[in-house]
Design an enzyme around this catalytic site. Structure first.
Site, mmCIF file in Angstrom:
data_model
loop_
_atom_site.group_PDB
_atom_site.id
_atom_site.type_symbol
_atom_site.label_atom_id
_atom_site.label_comp_id
_atom_site.label_asym_id
_atom_site.label_seq_id
_atom_site.Cartn_x
_atom_site.Cartn_y
_atom_site.Cartn_z
ATOM 1 N N LYS A 1 0.839 -1.213 0.000
ATOM 2 C CA LYS A 1 0.000 0.000 0.000
ATOM 3 C C LYS A 1 0.867 1.255 0.000
ATOM 4 O O LYS A 1 0.568 2.239 -0.681
ATOM 5 C CB LYS A 1 -0.918 0.021 1.232
ATOM 6 C CG LYS A 1 -2.228 -0.746 1.026
ATOM 7 C CD LYS A 1 -3.274 0.133 0.376
ATOM 8 C CE LYS A 1 -4.352 -0.557 -0.415
ATOM 9 N NZ LYS A 1 -4.969 -1.721 0.138
ATOM 10 N N LYS B 1 -3.851 -11.698 -7.911
ATOM 11 C CA LYS B 1 -5.153 -12.106 -7.370
ATOM 12 C C LYS B 1 -6.259 -11.181 -7.884
ATOM 13 O O LYS B 1 -5.989 -10.088 -8.371
ATOM 14 C CB LYS B 1 -5.114 -12.074 -5.842
ATOM 15 C CG LYS B 1 -4.949 -10.689 -5.253
ATOM 16 C CD LYS B 1 -5.288 -10.690 -3.768
ATOM 17 C CE LYS B 1 -5.313 -9.260 -3.232
ATOM 18 N NZ LYS B 1 -5.877 -9.110 -1.913
ATOM 19 N N LYS C 1 -10.070 -5.493 -5.554
ATOM 20 C CA LYS C 1 -10.614 -4.195 -5.978
ATOM 21 C C LYS C 1 -9.510 -3.265 -6.436
ATOM 22 O O LYS C 1 -9.636 -2.592 -7.451
ATOM 23 C CB LYS C 1 -11.422 -3.579 -4.839
ATOM 24 C CG LYS C 1 -12.871 -3.956 -4.930
ATOM 25 C CD LYS C 1 -13.603 -3.718 -3.630
ATOM 26 C CE LYS C 1 -14.153 -5.022 -3.086
ATOM 27 N NZ LYS C 1 -14.347 -5.037 -1.652
HETATM 28 P P1 AMP Z 1 -11.014 -7.511 1.617
HETATM 29 O O1 AMP Z 1 -11.906 -7.149 0.474
HETATM 30 O O2 AMP Z 1 -9.565 -7.305 1.327
HETATM 31 O O3 AMP Z 1 -11.484 -6.919 2.906
HETATM 32 O O4 AMP Z 1 -11.135 -9.082 1.807
HETATM 33 C C1 AMP Z 1 -12.211 -9.672 2.461
HETATM 34 C C2 AMP Z 1 -12.066 -11.174 2.470
HETATM 35 O O5 AMP Z 1 -12.051 -11.671 1.128
HETATM 36 C C3 AMP Z 1 -10.785 -11.654 3.138
HETATM 37 O O6 AMP Z 1 -11.072 -12.828 3.875
HETATM 38 C C4 AMP Z 1 -9.894 -11.976 1.986
HETATM 39 O O7 AMP Z 1 -8.953 -12.996 2.293
HETATM 40 C C5 AMP Z 1 -10.888 -12.462 0.938
HETATM 41 N N1 AMP Z 1 -10.359 -12.228 -0.421
HETATM 42 C C6 AMP Z 1 -10.214 -11.038 -1.054
HETATM 43 N N2 AMP Z 1 -9.690 -11.216 -2.299
HETATM 44 C C7 AMP Z 1 -9.509 -12.548 -2.433
HETATM 45 C C8 AMP Z 1 -9.002 -13.379 -3.493
HETATM 46 N N3 AMP Z 1 -8.627 -12.887 -4.659
HETATM 47 N N4 AMP Z 1 -8.973 -14.726 -3.272
HETATM 48 C C9 AMP Z 1 -9.381 -15.258 -2.090
HETATM 49 N N5 AMP Z 1 -9.849 -14.537 -1.066
HETATM 50 C C10 AMP Z 1 -9.917 -13.203 -1.216
#
Ligand code: AMP
Length: 332
Positions: free
Chosen positions: A114, A197, A200
């Site tokens: 970040k 991966k 967003k």
């Molecule tokens: P975040 O949007 O970063 O707050 O992620 C929320 C949840 O989604 C967390 O448990 C992340 O590990 C999961 N997550 C986000 N992106 C991925 C991805 N590409 N593959 C697997 N899990 C994801």
């Protein structure tokens, strides 16, 4: 009756949920709610680290809450809440910060990433992101945290904070949380742009409420490569990613068929992409159809929010009070 293990997890309020959120997290949330004492939240404080437009933040919280429920989360069975509706979290976070060290925070992969991406906004919230995440988890004394692979380092830090705190105060107050992987391996949903991966900030998402046409269009655009010319060739990363998706969303015999067609060089990427898109849509279409109605129901959503906050504040309030006492903050 034995007490059910406590599960805690959340998703940042940065926009609609994508397939990474669904397969890495939300799907497990829904699966676990019958067998565990589940508490799921929407992390609006965490999303402030990137300083979003205030007029968008509230809508993002609302859409995720509606998506949680549309995906099958039942607010009567689990505690569903918005992070900022539980101010006890801030106190827990403040207390925990006294045992989090600059060196370890600066070393986290997500912070370094970040800081590189937003060099003009390396705020203290970004640095202490893992401490707030640890506070979210530890304040519940959670046993399990269903997270995707990308969050494992942060979870490891929460475990370290717990052990350190217990050691320092000679207590067993903190419970060490463990990652929960419903289907064995931690999930990492790839982007369809060939590497990395789905996320967003990567701008490569398929959202669970994208309509059929959009999902198909996004899969059609997925990066592939030349069709193989030698039998049983090694796959490159973009093709491996498509097969990873196929394994996750399609029936085993469909996977085997496509693998055989890769191995004998008869594979047609168009068919492979359509197959994945159709199978993804079987999961996301019913969620999308329920979503609109839930999103529009302000009264219901506010009721869910209030109910969640009330239940969580009661359990977490007791834990924060215990932490204060352990650290020496108490009445004479
Ligand atoms: P975040 O949007 O970063 O707050 O992620 C929320 C949840 O989604 C967390 O448990 C992340 O590990 C999961 N997550 C986000 N992106 C991925 C991805 N590409 N593959 C697997 N899990 C994801």
């Amino acid at each position: 009756m034995d007490k059910k293990p406590i599960v805690l997890s959340g998703i940042r309020a940065t926009g609609h949920l994508h397939l990474g959120n669904y397969y890495g997290a939300l799907r497990n949330f829904v699966d676990m709610q019958n067998d565990y004492d589940c508490r799921y939240f929407i992390a609006d404080y965490h999303s402030l680290t990137t300083q979003p437009d205030p007029s968008l933040l509230n809508g993002n919280v609302r859409s995720i809450l509606a998506e949680y429920i549309a995906a099958g989360m039942d607010p009567e069975k689990c505690m569903v809440y918005v992070q900022s509706d539980v101010p006890e979290t801030c106190e827990f976070f403040t207390l925990l910060n006294m045992h989090a060290y600059l060196g370890e925070l600066e070393k986290t992969v997500a912070f370094k990433d970040k800081a590189r991406k937003q060099p003009n906004n390396v705020n203290a919230g970004l640095l202490t992101y893992p401490v707030l995440m640890a506070a979210d988890i530890l304040q519940h004394k959670a046993n399990f945290v269903p997270v995707g692979k990308d969050q494992l380092q942060h979870l490891e830090m929460a475990r370290n904070f717990a052990v350190r705190f217990n050691h320092f105060y000679k207590t067993d107050f903190m419970v060490e949380p463990r990652a929960y992987e419903a289907k064995g391996e931690p999930i990492k949903i790839p982007g369809l742009d060939g590497s990395g991966k789905m996320g967003k900030s990567e701008g490569n998402c398929i959202y669970i409420n994208d309509d059929d046409k959009t999902v198909i269009k996004k899969f059609k655009k997925a990066v592939t490569d030349m069709t193989p010319t030698e039998p049983n060739s090694e796959m490159n990363e973009p093709v491996k990613n498509l097969f990873y998706f196929l394994k996750l969303v399609s029936a085993p015999e469909v996977y085997d068929q496509f693998l055989a067609s890769w191995n004998d060089c008869s594979i047609r990427y168009g068919d492979l992409k359509m197959q994945i898109a159709e199978d993804v849509l079987k999961v996301t279409r019913p969620i999308r159809e329920r979503y609109e109605e839930i999103y529009a129901d302000t009264e219901y959503l506010n009721k869910v929010r209030r109910m969640g906050a009330e239940k969580v504040r009661e359990v977490v309030g007791k834990n924060v009070e215990e932490m204060r006492q352990i650290m020496g903050i108490k009445m004479f």
